[in-house]
Write a protein that holds these residues in place. Structure first.
Motif, PDB file in Angstrom:
ATOM      1  N   LEU A 279      -6.152  11.180   3.941  1.00  0.00           N
ATOM      2  CA  LEU A 279      -5.233  10.215   4.541  1.00  0.00           C
ATOM      3  C   LEU A 279      -5.999   9.214   5.388  1.00  0.00           C
ATOM      4  O   LEU A 279      -5.760   7.998   5.317  1.00  0.00           O
ATOM      5  CB  LEU A 279      -4.187  10.940   5.381  1.00  0.00           C
ATOM      6  N   ALA A 280      -6.922   9.696   6.201  1.00  0.00           N
ATOM      7  CA  ALA A 280      -7.709   8.801   7.045  1.00  0.00           C
ATOM      8  C   ALA A 280      -8.494   7.805   6.200  1.00  0.00           C
ATOM      9  O   ALA A 280      -8.551   6.610   6.514  1.00  0.00           O
ATOM     10  CB  ALA A 280      -8.656   9.615   7.930  1.00  0.00           C
ATOM     11  N   SER A 281      -9.091   8.289   5.105  1.00  0.00           N
ATOM     12  CA  SER A 281      -9.861   7.400   4.230  1.00  0.00           C
ATOM     13  C   SER A 281      -8.962   6.361   3.574  1.00  0.00           C
ATOM     14  O   SER A 281      -9.329   5.183   3.458  1.00  0.00           O
ATOM     15  CB  SER A 281     -10.584   8.222   3.156  1.00  0.00           C
ATOM     16  N   ALA A 282      -7.788   6.789   3.128  1.00  0.00           N
ATOM     17  CA  ALA A 282      -6.858   5.876   2.459  1.00  0.00           C
ATOM     18  C   ALA A 282      -6.358   4.807   3.421  1.00  0.00           C
ATOM     19  O   ALA A 282      -6.286   3.618   3.068  1.00  0.00           O
ATOM     20  CB  ALA A 282      -5.685   6.648   1.876  1.00  0.00           C
ATOM     21  N   LEU A 283      -6.016   5.195   4.630  1.00  0.00           N
ATOM     22  CA  LEU A 283      -5.539   4.217   5.612  1.00  0.00           C
ATOM     23  C   LEU A 283      -6.624   3.195   5.937  1.00  0.00           C
ATOM     24  O   LEU A 283      -6.361   1.987   6.025  1.00  0.00           O
ATOM     25  CB  LEU A 283      -5.093   4.931   6.884  1.00  0.00           C
TER      26      LEU A 283
ATOM     27  N   ASP B 220       0.101   6.902  13.822  1.00  0.00           N
ATOM     28  CA  ASP B 220      -0.714   5.703  14.021  1.00  0.00           C
ATOM     29  C   ASP B 220      -0.405   4.657  12.956  1.00  0.00           C
ATOM     30  O   ASP B 220      -0.361   3.455  13.259  1.00  0.00           O
ATOM     31  CB  ASP B 220      -2.202   6.080  13.969  1.00  0.00           C
ATOM     32  N   ALA B 221      -0.171   5.096  11.716  1.00  0.00           N
ATOM     33  CA  ALA B 221       0.182   4.153  10.646  1.00  0.00           C
ATOM     34  C   ALA B 221       1.530   3.492  10.919  1.00  0.00           C
ATOM     35  O   ALA B 221       1.724   2.307  10.629  1.00  0.00           O
ATOM     36  CB  ALA B 221       0.203   4.864   9.300  1.00  0.00           C
ATOM     37  N   VAL B 222       2.451   4.245  11.468  1.00  0.00           N
ATOM     38  CA  VAL B 222       3.749   3.675  11.830  1.00  0.00           C
ATOM     39  C   VAL B 222       3.581   2.640  12.934  1.00  0.00           C
ATOM     40  O   VAL B 222       4.109   1.519  12.861  1.00  0.00           O
ATOM     41  CB  VAL B 222       4.721   4.784  12.270  1.00  0.00           C
ATOM     42  N   ASP B 223       2.820   3.005  13.970  1.00  0.00           N
ATOM     43  CA  ASP B 223       2.655   2.120  15.124  1.00  0.00           C
ATOM     44  C   ASP B 223       1.791   0.905  14.794  1.00  0.00           C
ATOM     45  O   ASP B 223       2.107  -0.223  15.207  1.00  0.00           O
ATOM     46  CB  ASP B 223       2.015   2.891  16.278  1.00  0.00           C
ATOM     47  N   ARG B 224       0.731   1.124  14.060  1.00  0.00           N
ATOM     48  CA  ARG B 224      -0.257   0.071  13.820  1.00  0.00           C
ATOM     49  C   ARG B 224       0.075  -0.787  12.602  1.00  0.00           C
ATOM     50  O   ARG B 224      -0.136  -1.996  12.616  1.00  0.00           O
ATOM     51  CB  ARG B 224      -1.633   0.726  13.643  1.00  0.00           C
ATOM     52  N   ASP B 225       0.583  -0.144  11.550  1.00  0.00           N
ATOM     53  CA  ASP B 225       0.782  -0.830  10.272  1.00  0.00           C
ATOM     54  C   ASP B 225       2.242  -1.043   9.918  1.00  0.00           C
ATOM     55  O   ASP B 225       2.531  -1.645   8.884  1.00  0.00           O
ATOM     56  CB  ASP B 225       0.126  -0.027   9.145  1.00  0.00           C
ATOM     57  N   GLY B 226       3.159  -0.526  10.735  1.00  0.00           N
ATOM     58  CA  GLY B 226       4.570  -0.612  10.392  1.00  0.00           C
ATOM     59  C   GLY B 226       4.925   0.207   9.168  1.00  0.00           C
ATOM     60  O   GLY B 226       5.847  -0.142   8.416  1.00  0.00           O
ATOM     61  N   ALA B 227       4.200   1.302   8.951  1.00  0.00           N
ATOM     62  CA  ALA B 227       4.427   2.130   7.765  1.00  0.00           C
ATOM     63  C   ALA B 227       5.870   2.612   7.703  1.00  0.00           C
ATOM     64  O   ALA B 227       6.457   3.033   8.707  1.00  0.00           O
ATOM     65  CB  ALA B 227       3.483   3.324   7.754  1.00  0.00           C
ATOM     66  N   ILE B 228       6.436   2.562   6.504  1.00  0.00           N
ATOM     67  CA  ILE B 228       7.811   3.019   6.237  1.00  0.00           C
ATOM     68  C   ILE B 228       7.720   4.407   5.634  1.00  0.00           C
ATOM     69  O   ILE B 228       7.025   4.620   4.635  1.00  0.00           O
ATOM     70  CB  ILE B 228       8.518   2.050   5.277  1.00  0.00           C
TER      71      ILE B 228
ATOM     72  N   VAL C 299      -8.657  -2.427   5.141  1.00  0.00           N
ATOM     73  CA  VAL C 299      -9.721  -3.348   4.738  1.00  0.00           C
ATOM     74  C   VAL C 299      -9.241  -4.262   3.618  1.00  0.00           C
ATOM     75  O   VAL C 299      -9.479  -5.474   3.622  1.00  0.00           O
ATOM     76  CB  VAL C 299     -10.977  -2.567   4.297  1.00  0.00           C
ATOM     77  N   GLU C 300      -8.542  -3.683   2.644  1.00  0.00           N
ATOM     78  CA  GLU C 300      -8.084  -4.466   1.497  1.00  0.00           C
ATOM     79  C   GLU C 300      -6.956  -5.427   1.868  1.00  0.00           C
ATOM     80  O   GLU C 300      -6.857  -6.522   1.323  1.00  0.00           O
ATOM     81  CB  GLU C 300      -7.628  -3.517   0.387  1.00  0.00           C
TER      82      GLU C 300
ATOM     83  N   ALA D  60       0.859  -1.178   0.000  1.00  0.00           N
ATOM     84  CA  ALA D  60       0.000   0.000   0.000  1.00  0.00           C
ATOM     85  C   ALA D  60       0.899   1.234   0.000  1.00  0.00           C
ATOM     86  O   ALA D  60       1.754   1.378   0.880  1.00  0.00           O
ATOM     87  CB  ALA D  60      -0.908  -0.002   1.222  1.00  0.00           C
ATOM     88  N   VAL D  61       0.710   2.094  -0.995  1.00  0.00           N
ATOM     89  CA  VAL D  61       1.599   3.245  -1.150  1.00  0.00           C
ATOM     90  C   VAL D  61       0.780   4.533  -1.130  1.00  0.00           C
ATOM     91  O   VAL D  61      -0.142   4.713  -1.926  1.00  0.00           O
ATOM     92  CB  VAL D  61       2.411   3.164  -2.452  1.00  0.00           C
ATOM     93  N   LEU D  62       1.159   5.421  -0.219  1.00  0.00           N
ATOM     94  CA  LEU D  62       0.504   6.714  -0.070  1.00  0.00           C
ATOM     95  C   LEU D  62       1.571   7.783  -0.225  1.00  0.00           C
ATOM     96  O   LEU D  62       2.696   7.624   0.272  1.00  0.00           O
ATOM     97  CB  LEU D  62      -0.156   6.844   1.302  1.00  0.00           C
ATOM     98  N   THR D  63       1.231   8.877  -0.893  1.00  0.00           N
ATOM     99  CA  THR D  63       2.255   9.897  -1.088  1.00  0.00           C
ATOM    100  C   THR D  63       1.650  11.287  -1.222  1.00  0.00           C
ATOM    101  O   THR D  63       0.464  11.441  -1.529  1.00  0.00           O
ATOM    102  CB  THR D  63       3.112   9.576  -2.331  1.00  0.00           C
TER     103      THR D  63
END
Length: 238
Positions: free
Chosen positions: A16-20, A53-61, A25-26, A4-7
């Protein structure tokens, strides 16, 4: 591998909230945020909370972009900011006043990320700090040797705010649309992307995000920035 890539979020916390939420879900194997968290938009604190939250919850890089440097202790940030137009510097100054002290420096920023034949960075495959855009086939062709020199066949970048695929001589370069400031006249919808890496193949799937542009422009006009700057920021959504 599904990534999943967000930029180019640019302080637009609603998209951002909607994308996360949609990405969760996907489902995905990794999440990349290709930088430019702030500037232009008017919800910097909310955006940074979601990123944390994305870093903590999803391990976002997190990959660092040019706008991210403006809010960190980077030594070149002052000179870079001074080179920007007045309206943009006003947006930067307004944003900086609303960013919790030291918060951007607490993120574990990376300059690039790679997996198999895929190389990702904020802007391009050139050395970090070279913020040239890839906005045309000619730009991609010029950048492809730098990608090849790094040893990769595929490049994945933000920065241009436009979703494009460029097939060069032996490399393929993808640029992604923005979540926070659409600039593509073909499609002004904020988007994130699902990238599928399958051995030696890369496919990109666009994921549009519904968004109320009128509410966002009202929020911009409600700020203390000058009328000329507010109007300039709203042009991207008009």
């Amino acid at each position: 591998m599904r990534i999943a890539v967000l930029t180019d979020i640019h302080a637009l916390s609603a998209t951002l909230a909607s994308a996360l939420s949609a990405a969760r879900v996907e489902g995905f194997d990794a999440m990349l945020i290709l930088g430019d968290l702030l500037t232009y938009g008017v919800h910097p604190a909310e955006t940074l909370d979601l990123v944390q939250d994305a870093v903590d919850r999803d391990g976002a890089i997190l990959l660092s972009g040019n706008h991210d440097l403006l809010y960190t202790a980077d030594a070149d940030a002052v000179a870079y900011a001074a080179s920007l137009p007045d309206w943009l510097r006003e947006s930067i100054d307004w944003t900086a006043q609303r960013v919790p002290a030291g918060m951007m420096d607490r993120f574990a920023w990376q300059r690039s990320w790679a997996q198999g034949p895929l190389f990702a960075a904020h802007a391009n495959p050139y050395p970090f700090g070279d913020w040239r855009y890839i906005r045309s086939a000619a730009d991609a062709q010029a950048a492809s040797p730098a990608l090849a020199e790094r040893g990769y066949r595929f490049g994945l970048f933000g920065h241009s705010h436009r979703m494009r695929r460029y097939d060069c001589d032996t490399e393929t370069i993808f640029t992604l649309a923005s979540l926070g400031q659409p600039r593509d006249d073909r499609d002004r919808t904020p988007q994130w992307a699902m990238v599928t890496l399958d051995q030696q193949h890369v496919t990109i799937g666009s994921r549009p995000v519904s968004f109320n542009t009128e509410d966002h422009m009202k929020a911009i006009h409600a700020t203390s920035m000058t009328a000329s700057t507010r109007e300039r920021l709203c042009r991207f959504f008009a």
